[in-house]
Design an enzyme around this catalytic site. Sequence first.
Site, mmCIF file in Angstrom:
data_model
loop_
_atom_site.group_PDB
_atom_site.id
_atom_site.type_symbol
_atom_site.label_atom_id
_atom_site.label_comp_id
_atom_site.label_asym_id
_atom_site.label_seq_id
_atom_site.Cartn_x
_atom_site.Cartn_y
_atom_site.Cartn_z
ATOM 1 N N PHE A 46 0.831 -1.195 0.000
ATOM 2 C CA PHE A 46 0.000 0.000 0.000
ATOM 3 C C PHE A 46 0.863 1.240 0.000
ATOM 4 O O PHE A 46 1.860 1.314 0.739
ATOM 5 C CB PHE A 46 -0.854 0.082 1.268
ATOM 6 N N ASP A 47 0.479 2.242 -0.744
ATOM 7 C CA ASP A 47 1.003 3.591 -0.554
ATOM 8 C C ASP A 47 0.356 4.113 0.730
ATOM 9 O O ASP A 47 -0.655 3.576 1.204
ATOM 10 C CB ASP A 47 0.615 4.443 -1.765
ATOM 11 N N GLY A 48 0.902 5.162 1.299
ATOM 12 C CA GLY A 48 0.368 5.681 2.549
ATOM 13 C C GLY A 48 -0.683 6.754 2.328
ATOM 14 O O GLY A 48 -1.889 6.518 2.494
ATOM 15 N N PHE A 101 -1.276 -0.774 -4.193
ATOM 16 C CA PHE A 101 -2.270 0.295 -4.284
ATOM 17 C C PHE A 101 -1.615 1.658 -4.159
ATOM 18 O O PHE A 101 -0.920 1.926 -3.178
ATOM 19 C CB PHE A 101 -3.301 0.168 -3.153
#
Lengths: 259, 338
Positions: B183-185, B300
Amino acid sequence: MEAEMVETVEKPDVIPQVVAENALIVAVSVGAVFAAEEGEVYGAGVAFPLLQAVQTVNERLLQVDPSESERFEVILISTNRVQQQQKERLQSSASAHGLHKHRFSFACEDDFTDSLRQSKVHLFLTTDSTEATRAANEGVLSALLNPLSASGPSEQLRVLFCADAILDPSPGQKTGTHEAVQAFGSRLGKMRQRFGVGDSPLSLVLLTSHGGVNRCCSALKMLRSDGVDVDEAYCLGGTPRGLIMPLLRPHFLLAAAEE
Amino acid sequence: KNGHSGVNSRECESVFVSPRPENAVTIAVSTRVLFRTEKEEKVFEQQGIEEYLRYQMEHENEPFAPGPAFPFVKALETVNARLRELYPQSEELFDIVLVTYNHAHVGVRFINTINHHNLFIERFCMTGGGSPIGYLKAWHTNLYLSANADKVREALAEGIAAATMFMPEKQTEVSESQLRVAFDGDAVLFSDESERIFKAHGLDKFFQHEMDNEDTLLENGPLKSFLEALGKLQKKFYAKGHRLDCPIRTFLVTARSAASSGIRALKTLRAWGLEIDEALFLAGAPKGPMLEKIRPHIYFDDQMFHIEGAAEMGTIAAHVPYGIAQHHNSRKKPAGGT
């Protein structure tokens, strides 16, 4: 002793509809068409959107082919004894709601099923499961009107074919023979073919509750071989169908023929 | 009791215990991302729907090839197999639902394809043109993957974690024994509030803002709930002594820096009670090479720039069309942005 059996009453100032030879005759219980209300005119009942949708299908069929004879023919049938006063009220209610094109059939309680058979009804629709069972026992295909369809679409007739892995009908729920469902389904399928893929006033939907994707595949193929190409298909894999019935919005359900 | 049952209330619902969707982690996947359907889409675009349906039926017995979501779905099934071994009675599994707004005429071909690839999919909906979002909501969908950004946006608006997937030109090999999700943050796990600061006021202001607000939790982002769902399943493995060989592994891949802006991200995750297995703070360095090392089944990100960068190196990336980044051109490289 009253010998009144079946009485089909036409409104005197309306030209009687000629029943087309190959009409798909659907009888709808008056109890479903109207909601009991005070006053002269009955309110619109559960079956109203269905009647409107059927009307739309007929109009579109005639647009495609003005000489189309394989249309819906609707009979409004009372399933219990109706007094003269009530008959008049029913007829004026029908007029008030724009339903005067349909034939009425007033019968004695005991033999509304006779009336169904005499009128060669292909499908009987009601909200009362006892009525449905009685009609089915007399060999008339019946279906329960989806109570949710009271607020359902009126511009598209939506018929749900249900195919489930459970084969034994519970007592009192018999609604028609395999052949009867197949025959009616085929006729719907043929009607559906008159319209293109999009913007059809008639939508045929398949629902399989149990048995996974292969069950659904068999059902799709079987319907196809009966001439029914469904538009939508939902395979629930066992999850409760109540979750999506408000989204499917069928007017009524037919049991797809079991293998 | 009548309700919805029509002529076919032939079921005794008390005998069959139906799985309840709310217990499973429901992943809805569109046919266009589970399989490769480019050829058929071309037929549709060039020759219209009637011809498209005819073509599909003609090729009914030819299974589709795997699409970008295929490795991810296979990995979900691997996790399910391990969960069933440890918890044979449990409904807490991944539940994969196939979704399409194709007409049901194509149904047979999809089912043939499911069988050909030995996919364990028990539920699907073919809406014949209508939106599937209502069904996704009814089934408590935890994640929706589609090729159609509009449908993804619709799902996000309804509170369903969702992302748009694209077919990468090349695909690096991914694990067959462990589900790996990255995941991106910002604007994915967290809201886009900090990104807004950066976009409006630049990097220095961003750093200052993050430092000043280090102890303030970031707001929820659209994929937070999916990370949460993964965490719940992970805990089931830990409970049976499988922490080291857990078949689910999660990654945070963020442009934030470990020493500064990353702290706020970690504190937020901790406060949420969410564990992430590996947090990679790139301090603005390109994500592609790191992702190529991680080899997630899905990554993502909210910025198309990163999605494209990932795809170039063979990582399967999914775009989350959320937040301020959607108003910026993907082709420009943001200088050390989040």
